[in-house]
Design a protein around this motif. Structure first.
Motif: not given
Lengths: 238, 238
Positions: B90-93, B95-96
């Motif tokens: 997913i995007t959250m990962v 971005e991390g």
């Protein structure tokens, strides 16, 4: 909407769009409800913390700052209904905020205040918060800090200096200033009447902050549909 | 680089660019090293899990699948040096993942396979993984699943069907299939010789997955500078 709404199905059942995802979301909330009471709005936030961390004991680490335990949840849900901006510290948290159930803009602080960071040596997230605060962004906003303790400390300074977010959600994780920054947020929030949702201890993080914020959106959706009342009298209706 | 490189200072000291941030990163790693041994490459991953979760006990929940405990770390670092893609669920990962210390593309799976999800009712992340796998994206890639158990299960199916990621990092969180999906990843990874880094239990999440992946990048940077050797003989040098 500035957020990518494509990946939040683990954060709110608002996000489950396929048959499997809806089944998973339902089963998941059923399991959480076996582990956490589901009587009050505060229980919903505690349940969400368990859902986001995968740890039944996390419910006991959540703290509510306000005249009542449910005040920060009601204030947060009202801010969602009022379409106030949701301002996160970093991109990861922003990406975890659901794109559904609200018309708030969702923005991140990081990326602002570069000059201030360079001049002072402070962290970029702290400088970002101070820069956005100067622009008045945090007044009446849903202020979310999931990652950077220094951003939470900067936000606490802003509150001390007169800024009034609608609600603060602060759950930075780690070994340097994480627990301390949340203690300070609770202190200034209490002193200046700003509702806040935080946790104690060193744990926390971006996923937790996004999950708790999504639960505020969910409560707002329920209020919009009439199944939850946000007035003080009806605060504990679910 | 498809990733936003602006907000990773909590994940790798590679990301600390201001004076305060560098001091925090150093103090933070000092505290982690008081809590976790720092002898082997596996210790570095265990230490990073503690750093990402804020929980000293998390070191005991990490599992390494490979001929040796350090094989998945060496394989991951080699893939970083080979500029193989990092593919997150997913995007959250995404971005991390740090923007520094590597020239890998960083992409997310979600957003692909919409038709498949609609036709079958499977989750969008699972459909995304199957769709990208059909395009050959996962072979020799750094496959990271931080959020969606169904994405990890889909990836396990792909490995069973012949796909060979360079390394799998899988840490989905929650009450439905999270522990189970990681058990299955370990089983197929063992059977088919795919190195993997996972955890046991219901905890985990996007921040942990990003943190562990960033540590692979960090090990690769150290190997590039000669302070770490990725050959089997030198596997445990730090």
């Amino acid at each position: 909407m500035t957020t990518d709404s494509s990946d939040f199905e683990e954060y709110a059942d608002l996000g489950a769009t396929t048959e499997d995802a809806m089944e998973i979301a339902e089963t998941s909330m059923d399991r959480v409800r076996e582990l956490v009471p589901n009587e009050t709005l505060a229980d919903r936030i505690r349940g969400k913390s368990v859902h986001a961390t995968g740890d039944p004991e996390f419910q006991h680490l959540i703290r509510f700052t306000g005249r009542t335990e449910t005040e920060p949840i009601r204030a947060g849900a009202r801010a969602v209904l009022d379409e106030r901006p949701i301002v996160t510290d970093i991109t990861m948290v922003r990406e975890g905020i659901t794109g559904r159930g609200h018309d708030c803009t969702v923005r991140k602080a990081i990326g602002n205040g570069a000059e201030l960071a360079e001049q002072t040596g402070m962290t970029r997230t702290a400088a970002s918060v101070l820069e956005l605060d100067k622009q008045g962004v945090y007044d009446d906003a849903i202020a979310v800090v999931g990652n950077a303790p220094t951003a939470a400390l900067a936000l606490a300074d802003c509150i001390e200096d007169g800024t009034r977010p609608a609600v603060v959600v602060a759950t930075p994780v780690g070994f340097v200033k994480a627990a301390e920054c949340r203690t300070r947020v609770r202190a200034v929030a209490t002193e200046h009447g700003v509702p806040a949702i935080t946790n104690v201890g060193r744990r926390g993080g971006s996923g937790l902050a996004a999950g708790l914020t999504n639960e505020l959106v969910h409560v707002a959706s329920d209020a919009r549909e009439g199944s939850v009342t946000l007035s003080v009298e009806g605060a504990d209706a679910t």
